[in-house]
Scaffold this active site. Structure first.
Site, PDB file in Angstrom:
ATOM      1  N   ASP A  22       0.347  -0.264  -2.361  1.00  0.00           N
ATOM      2  CA  ASP A  22       1.404  -0.348  -3.372  1.00  0.00           C
ATOM      3  C   ASP A  22       2.783  -0.035  -2.772  1.00  0.00           C
ATOM      4  O   ASP A  22       2.885   0.706  -1.791  1.00  0.00           O
ATOM      5  CB  ASP A  22       1.079   0.639  -4.508  1.00  0.00           C
ATOM      6  CG  ASP A  22       1.836   0.305  -5.785  1.00  0.00           C
ATOM      7  OD1 ASP A  22       2.431  -0.792  -5.872  1.00  0.00           O
ATOM      8  OD2 ASP A  22       1.846   1.150  -6.701  1.00  0.00           O
ATOM      9  N   HIS A  39       6.178  -8.306   0.073  1.00  0.00           N
ATOM     10  CA  HIS A  39       4.760  -8.672   0.168  1.00  0.00           C
ATOM     11  C   HIS A  39       4.433  -9.218   1.556  1.00  0.00           C
ATOM     12  O   HIS A  39       3.368  -8.943   2.101  1.00  0.00           O
ATOM     13  CB  HIS A  39       4.403  -9.705  -0.908  1.00  0.00           C
ATOM     14  CG  HIS A  39       4.513  -9.164  -2.307  1.00  0.00           C
ATOM     15  ND1 HIS A  39       3.951  -7.965  -2.665  1.00  0.00           N
ATOM     16  CD2 HIS A  39       5.112  -9.647  -3.431  1.00  0.00           C
ATOM     17  CE1 HIS A  39       4.200  -7.730  -3.948  1.00  0.00           C
ATOM     18  NE2 HIS A  39       4.920  -8.733  -4.434  1.00  0.00           N
ATOM     19  N   LEU A 133     -16.311  -4.483  11.570  1.00  0.00           N
ATOM     20  CA  LEU A 133     -15.698  -3.890  10.379  1.00  0.00           C
ATOM     21  C   LEU A 133     -15.896  -4.884   9.230  1.00  0.00           C
ATOM     22  O   LEU A 133     -15.681  -6.078   9.409  1.00  0.00           O
ATOM     23  CB  LEU A 133     -14.195  -3.685  10.607  1.00  0.00           C
ATOM     24  CG  LEU A 133     -13.369  -3.239   9.392  1.00  0.00           C
ATOM     25  CD1 LEU A 133     -13.546  -1.738   9.141  1.00  0.00           C
ATOM     26  CD2 LEU A 133     -11.878  -3.541   9.588  1.00  0.00           C
TER      27      LEU A 133
HETATM   28  C1  IPE Z   1      -2.077  -2.164  -8.087  1.00  0.00           C
HETATM   29  O1  IPE Z   1      -0.711  -2.069  -7.961  1.00  0.00           O
HETATM   30  C2  IPE Z   1      -2.544  -3.511  -7.645  1.00  0.00           C
HETATM   31  C3  IPE Z   1      -2.385  -3.810  -6.222  1.00  0.00           C
HETATM   32  C4  IPE Z   1      -1.954  -3.015  -5.290  1.00  0.00           C
HETATM   33  C5  IPE Z   1      -2.806  -5.134  -5.837  1.00  0.00           C
HETATM   34  P1  IPE Z   1       0.261  -2.376  -9.192  1.00  0.00           P
HETATM   35  O2  IPE Z   1       1.636  -2.106  -8.711  1.00  0.00           O
HETATM   36  O3  IPE Z   1      -0.002  -3.719  -9.746  1.00  0.00           O
HETATM   37  O4  IPE Z   1      -0.216  -1.301 -10.266  1.00  0.00           O
HETATM   38  P2  IPE Z   1       0.593  -0.572 -11.423  1.00  0.00           P
HETATM   39  O5  IPE Z   1       1.250  -1.643 -12.235  1.00  0.00           O
HETATM   40  O6  IPE Z   1       1.586   0.323 -10.782  1.00  0.00           O
HETATM   41  O7  IPE Z   1      -0.444   0.191 -12.171  1.00  0.00           O
HETATM   42  C1  IPE Z   2       1.794  -3.883  -4.346  1.00  0.00           C
HETATM   43  O1  IPE Z   2       3.169  -3.787  -4.329  1.00  0.00           O
HETATM   44  C2  IPE Z   2       1.314  -5.285  -4.094  1.00  0.00           C
HETATM   45  C3  IPE Z   2       0.832  -5.988  -5.303  1.00  0.00           C
HETATM   46  C4  IPE Z   2       0.667  -5.451  -6.463  1.00  0.00           C
HETATM   47  C5  IPE Z   2       0.530  -7.390  -5.153  1.00  0.00           C
HETATM   48  P1  IPE Z   2       4.024  -3.937  -5.648  1.00  0.00           P
HETATM   49  O2  IPE Z   2       4.450  -5.355  -5.767  1.00  0.00           O
HETATM   50  O3  IPE Z   2       3.291  -3.410  -6.822  1.00  0.00           O
HETATM   51  O4  IPE Z   2       5.266  -3.032  -5.308  1.00  0.00           O
HETATM   52  P2  IPE Z   2       6.064  -2.115  -6.331  1.00  0.00           P
HETATM   53  O5  IPE Z   2       5.073  -1.180  -6.954  1.00  0.00           O
HETATM   54  O6  IPE Z   2       6.696  -3.027  -7.337  1.00  0.00           O
HETATM   55  O7  IPE Z   2       7.068  -1.410  -5.479  1.00  0.00           O
HETATM   56 MG    MG Z   3       3.197  -1.567  -7.657  1.00  0.00          MG
END
Ligand code: IPE
Ligand code: IPE
Ligand code: MG
Length: 245
Positions: A22, A39, A133
């Site tokens: 995240d 990303h 792995l």
């Molecule tokens: C969880 O992250 C999903 C992934 C890392 C793929 P999100 O950013 O989508 O989750 P929330 O919205 O903070 O719960």
């Molecule tokens: C996690 O990073 C990746 C996915 C959920 C695909 P985020 O896109 O949720 O990044 P933040 O939380 O907005 O910073």
């Molecule tokens: Mg996020």
């Protein structure tokens, strides 16, 4: 010769590490970049994490790449994430295969474009005999969706109520054959599970770090494992019982 700092490798290494990657969006925002750049940086970062897992002797790595809830993001971001998955397979698959990584997928592929779905299935087929792995990619994954699918199949099979056990349910999950995660890491400072491995993670140890995913490196992973190795896993028993096992 390059001088390499001597560092202690963690004592007790988790067999299965799962990661909620995240913070890509906030990483990009902090640099004045579009979210998709975050990303892309996040997937670039995966390479060293996979290598470090192999180095540390971790057997299973599960990564949360796209949740069932992520469909709710702006269309441009959703499409960008699909494209990134496709590019990553094209670019990284030969090297992953060479390194002995076995790719698996958890989640539902039905909603993906047929070409992308095929690409994922081909990658799984190509790497199925590798054993260095196991890399489980959670893409269009949701813990509740997974449990609903399992219940549907169990009912469809006509399983009798008294036959429903923890072992049986596990057989119907996307993770069939994979041991439960020992350690779940979430980056970016959020302290929640976000529908990730809600069944399998029932007794996982959690580790949270404020670091955004694109900056989470080998040293951070080493620290997480080091902390894991100090924890006492009691599974509901007393400390002295756990210590004597
Ligand atoms: C969880 O992250 C999903 C992934 C890392 C793929 P999100 O950013 O989508 O989750 P929330 O919205 O903070 O719960
Ligand atoms: C996690 O990073 C990746 C996915 C959920 C695909 P985020 O896109 O949720 O990044 P933040 O939380 O907005 O910073
Ligand atoms: Mg996020």
């Amino acid at each position: 010769m390059i001088f390499k700092k001597q560092e202690k490798l963690p004592k007790r290494v988790p067999r299965h590490v799962a990661m909620i990657m995240d913070g890509n969006g906030r990483w990009a925002l902090a640099r004045g970049l579009p979210r998709l750049a975050g990303h892309r940086a996040g997937t670039e970062n995966l390479r060293q994490i996979i290598e470090s897992c192999v180095e540390f002797g971790i057997e299973y790595l599960t990564i949360y790449a796209f949740s069932t809830e992520n469909w709710g993001r702006p269309l441009e971001e959703v499409q960008g994430l699909m494209r990134i998955l496709e590019d990553v397979i094209d670019r990284e698959l030969p090297e992953l295969h060479k390194q002995g990584v076995q790719l698996r997928h958890i989640g539902n592929l039905d909603r993906l474009r047929p070409e992308l779905r095929q690409k994922v299935m081909d990658a799984i087929q190509l790497t199925k005999d590798n054993n260095r792995l196991v890399l489980n990619v959670a893409f269009n994954y949701g813990g509740r969706d997974e449990i609903i699918c399992a219940i549907q199949q169990i009912i469809e099979k006509g399983v009798r109520p008294e036959e429903v056990t923890e072992e049986l349910v596990s057989q119907y999950l996307y993770t069939v054959g994979v041991p439960d995660p020992d350690l779940i890491i979430r980056t970016s400072g959020e302290l929640r599970g976000s529908n990730f491995l809600i069944w399998q993670g029932a007794y996982a140890e959690w580790y949270f770090t404020p670091t955004f995913w694109p900056n989470f490196d080998r040293e951070e992973l080493r620290k997480a494992i080091e902390e894991y190795s100090q924890r006492e896993r009691r599974y509901g028993k007393t400390g002295s019982q756990a210590a004597s096992e």
